[in-house]
Design a protein around this motif. Structure first.
Motif, PDB file in Angstrom:
ATOM      1  N   MET A   1      33.757  45.519  45.471  1.00 39.50           N
ATOM      2  CA  MET A   1      32.721  46.486  44.536  1.00 39.50           C
ATOM      3  C   MET A   1      33.371  45.994  43.303  1.00 39.50           C
ATOM      4  SD  MET A   1      33.163  50.312  45.881  1.00 39.50           S
ATOM      5  CE  MET A   1      34.667  49.771  46.534  1.00 39.50           C
ATOM      6  N   LEU A   2      34.715  45.561  42.959  1.00 39.50           N
ATOM      7  CA  LEU A   2      35.620  45.139  41.707  1.00 39.50           C
ATOM      8  C   LEU A   2      35.899  44.217  41.817  1.00 39.50           C
ATOM      9  CD1 LEU A   2      37.346  48.650  40.561  1.00 39.50           C
ATOM     10  CD2 LEU A   2      35.350  47.928  39.828  1.00 39.50           C
ATOM     11  N   LEU A   3      35.082  42.722  41.103  1.00 41.34           N
ATOM     12  CA  LEU A   3      35.593  41.232  40.856  1.00 41.34           C
ATOM     13  C   LEU A   3      36.702  40.668  40.477  1.00 41.34           C
ATOM     14  CD1 LEU A   3      32.719  41.279  41.938  1.00 41.34           C
ATOM     15  CD2 LEU A   3      32.530  38.908  41.434  1.00 41.34           C
ATOM     16  N   TRP A   4      37.669  41.289  39.641  1.00 40.02           N
ATOM     17  CA  TRP A   4      39.005  41.120  38.682  1.00 40.02           C
ATOM     18  C   TRP A   4      39.593  41.479  39.641  1.00 40.02           C
ATOM     19  CZ3 TRP A   4      36.721  45.703  37.101  1.00 40.02           C
ATOM     20  CH2 TRP A   4      37.060  46.810  37.033  1.00 40.02           C
ATOM     21  N   THR A   5      39.896  42.311  40.968  1.00 34.85           N
ATOM     22  CA  THR A   5      40.888  42.670  41.610  1.00 34.85           C
ATOM     23  C   THR A   5      40.482  41.381  43.138  1.00 34.85           C
ATOM     24  OG1 THR A   5      39.198  44.405  43.269  1.00 34.85           O
ATOM     25  CG2 THR A   5      40.743  44.713  41.379  1.00 34.85           C
ATOM     26  N   VAL A   6      40.027  40.405  42.804  1.00 37.00           N
ATOM     27  CA  VAL A   6      40.539  39.706  44.010  1.00 37.00           C
ATOM     28  C   VAL A   6      41.051  38.485  43.125  1.00 37.00           C
ATOM     29  CG1 VAL A   6      38.687  37.504  45.675  1.00 37.00           C
ATOM     30  CG2 VAL A   6      38.146  40.360  45.303  1.00 37.00           C
ATOM     31  N   PRO A   7      41.969  38.056  44.437  1.00 37.28           N
ATOM     32  CA  PRO A   7      42.743  36.441  43.363  1.00 37.28           C
ATOM     33  C   PRO A   7      41.926  35.161  42.899  1.00 37.28           C
ATOM     34  CG  PRO A   7      43.966  37.295  45.224  1.00 37.28           C
ATOM     35  CD  PRO A   7      42.946  37.694  45.389  1.00 37.28           C
ATOM     36  N   TRP A   8      41.577  34.179  41.833  1.00 33.59           N
ATOM     37  CA  TRP A   8      40.971  33.253  41.317  1.00 33.59           C
ATOM     38  C   TRP A   8      41.834  32.628  41.328  1.00 33.59           C
ATOM     39  CZ3 TRP A   8      36.677  33.443  37.085  1.00 33.59           C
ATOM     40  CH2 TRP A   8      35.755  32.939  37.756  1.00 33.59           C
ATOM     41  N   ASP A   9      41.992  31.034  41.567  1.00 29.86           N
ATOM     42  CA  ASP A   9      42.114  29.992  41.174  1.00 29.86           C
ATOM     43  C   ASP A   9      41.363  29.284  40.248  1.00 29.86           C
ATOM     44  OD1 ASP A   9      41.533  28.773  43.126  1.00 29.86           O
ATOM     45  OD2 ASP A   9      42.838  27.989  43.724  1.00 29.86           O
TER      46      ASP A   9
END
Length: 496
Positions: A212-220
């Motif tokens: 739902m909230l894409l900022w909660t998923v780590p991203w490099d």
């Protein structure tokens, strides 16, 4: 802290959760710190989050207390309470609209320092003129929040490493909003849209759930998320940004990415965005032009043969009987530039229901708008021919392919279209929508004839040339306009 204003003009301040409570309780009439281009992104952000939270909690009731909203929203991120804080020092944890890093070394990639929130979501302008750049020194937390929301949920492609959002048709397109809104402030629009989205979710067994909230998923910055793994109402991010506090206040640090956050370029904006109008064939979302939302553009948006309305632009039996509006809004962007912030509010004074109180299909409004827009176009063609004849000196046969003449008459054609636009959705329009027996076609053509005649008279007085040349040119061109308009109106009178 976020500030909101109630209907009486009193300003209140509170946390993000308190702001949601004020929207749910009907207290938030407006948010004074919102800049004009923040308005629609903030509405969409709050509505999407509230709807997902209610769906996730299996309730249809909007809570009205700050504590209840804290529980509801943190329920979306039970293991990540930091996800709702604006600044989080531990970058392995998410912050609001800011993804966590995968490894400590990833922090070194955040080399781009952004000192002010208006630089973070700055509109692309050719020069430092209309909207001054980096002027928000000493900005508050809410200024940074609104800038983050706008950047992460509406931004387009801006060079290598700066990819745009998935919810629009290409990197140089725009995330447009089209919806029915109750008049009377932010809270009423929020409650209406949240209720519709929750009801829609309950009614569809095939609704897709997911992240739902894409900022909660780590991203490099090296991997995209699959669209099919996202909740239909997902709130996305498109940039790697982290905020930090310094002795001088908050600042942002940004890093590039090697790919878009969501792998959805092939969808061309067909992402179930509840505000996004789609082309009727379902291939792409609609991208407005820099012309904005004049009467012809609005007629196109409401034409079911050209556009499929999004969920929140469809009339609903639960909508109020009065005080509704159709709202179209977009920050139109082009390649390396911004082509204007456009917004059009068309009030529908009770006309979304027929005489028996039954909801009218909005495509009935589109049908009438389409017919009237075509009549406006036909009238403009007749006026254009007369004006070209005027500036050419009133020849026996005007040269309609004369580009120089077309340029000379632009200001008068713009005057005509602006006048038509100003009255297009007035009372007579809604009388036709509700299908009275009057000859609306003739009445509308008569109105257009009168506007064209008045426009021509102004042009004739201002047209260059000596009096010896102007008088015969005006007589010949005026006769041409009179003849064509008279015949055109009479056709409507006789039903031709």
């Amino acid at each position: 802290m976020i500030g909101w204003q109630d209907e009486d003009g009193r300003v209140h301040r509170g946390s993000l959760f308190a702001a949601f409570a004020a929207l749910a309780d009907g207290q938030a009439w407006s948010f004074p710190a919102l800049r004009p281009h923040h308005r629609e992104p903030w509405h969409a952000f709050t509505v999407q989050i509230a709807a997902m939270a209610l769906i996730h909690a299996d309730t249809d009731t909007l809570p009205t207390g700050e504590a209840a909203w804290r529980d509801l929203l943190t329920g979306l991120t039970p293991d990540l309470p930091e996800a709702w804080e604006l600044v989080v020092d531990d970058w392995s944890k998410p912050a609001l609209l800011q993804p966590p890093t995968l490894a400590p070394t990833d922090r070194a990639a955040y080399k781009n320092r952004i000192p002010t929130p208006d630089a973070l979501d700055m509109l692309v302008t050719a020069k430092n003129h209309d909207l001054k750049q980096e002027r928000m020194a000493g900005a508050s937390d809410e200024d940074w929040l609104f800038a983050l929301v706008t950047l992460q949920t509406t931004e387009g492609f801006l060079g290598a490493g700066n990819y745009g959002i998935s919810r629009m048709n290409g990197g140089f397109a725009s995330r447009m909003s089209l919806g029915i809104r109750p008049l009377g402030g932010a809270a009423r629009a929020f409650r209406r849209d949240v209720a519709r989205l929750v009801a829609d979710a309950r009614a569809r067994a095939d609704r897709r759930a997911g992240t739902m909230l894409l900022w909660t998923v780590p991203w490099d910055g090296t991997l995209s998320l699959a669209y099919d793994g996202l909740d239909e109402l997902y709130v996305e991010i498109c940039r790697r940004v982290r905020l930090r506090r310094t002795p001088a206040g908050i600042e942002a640090l940004a890093a590039g990415s090697k790919c878009a956050r969501v792998a959805a370029s092939d969808l061309k904006g067909a992402t179930l965005d509840p505000w996004a109008p789609m082309k009727a064939d379902g291939t792409t979302s609609h991208t407005p032009s820099g012309a904005g939302f004049g009467y012809r553009q609005m007629a196109t948006l409401l034409d079911k043969t050209k556009i499929t309305l999004p969920r929140l632009a469809k009339a609903d039996p639960a909508d109020d009987r009065e005080g509704l509006a159709i709202v179209a809004a977009a920050l139109v962007r082009g390649q390396g530039k911004t082509e204007g912030l456009h917004r059009r509010t068309v009030r529908t004074p009770g006309a979304l229901r027929d005489a028996e109180g039954r909801p009218l299909p909005i495509n009935r409004i589109g049908e009438v708008a389409g017919k009237r827009a075509e009549e406006g176009f036909q009238a403009s063609r007749r006026l254009s021919r007369a004006l070209i004849s005027l500036v050419q000196g009133g020849p026996d046969k005007a040269r309609l392919d004369d580009d120089s003449a077309k340029k000379k008459i632009e200001r008068w054609m713009n005057r005509f279209n602006e006048t038509v636009d100003g009255i297009f959705f007035d009372g007579p329009f809604w009388a036709e929508v509700t299908a009275t027996d009057d000859n609306h076609r003739m009445a509308w053509r008569t109105t257009l004839r009168d506007i064209a005649t008045d426009t021509f008279a102004v042009a004739a007085e201002a047209a260059p040339g000596t009096e010896v040349r102007r008088v015969p040119a005006r007589a010949r061109a005026g006769s041409l306009l009179h003849y064509e308009m008279k015949k055109w109106v009479e056709e409507a009178e006789h039903g031709e």
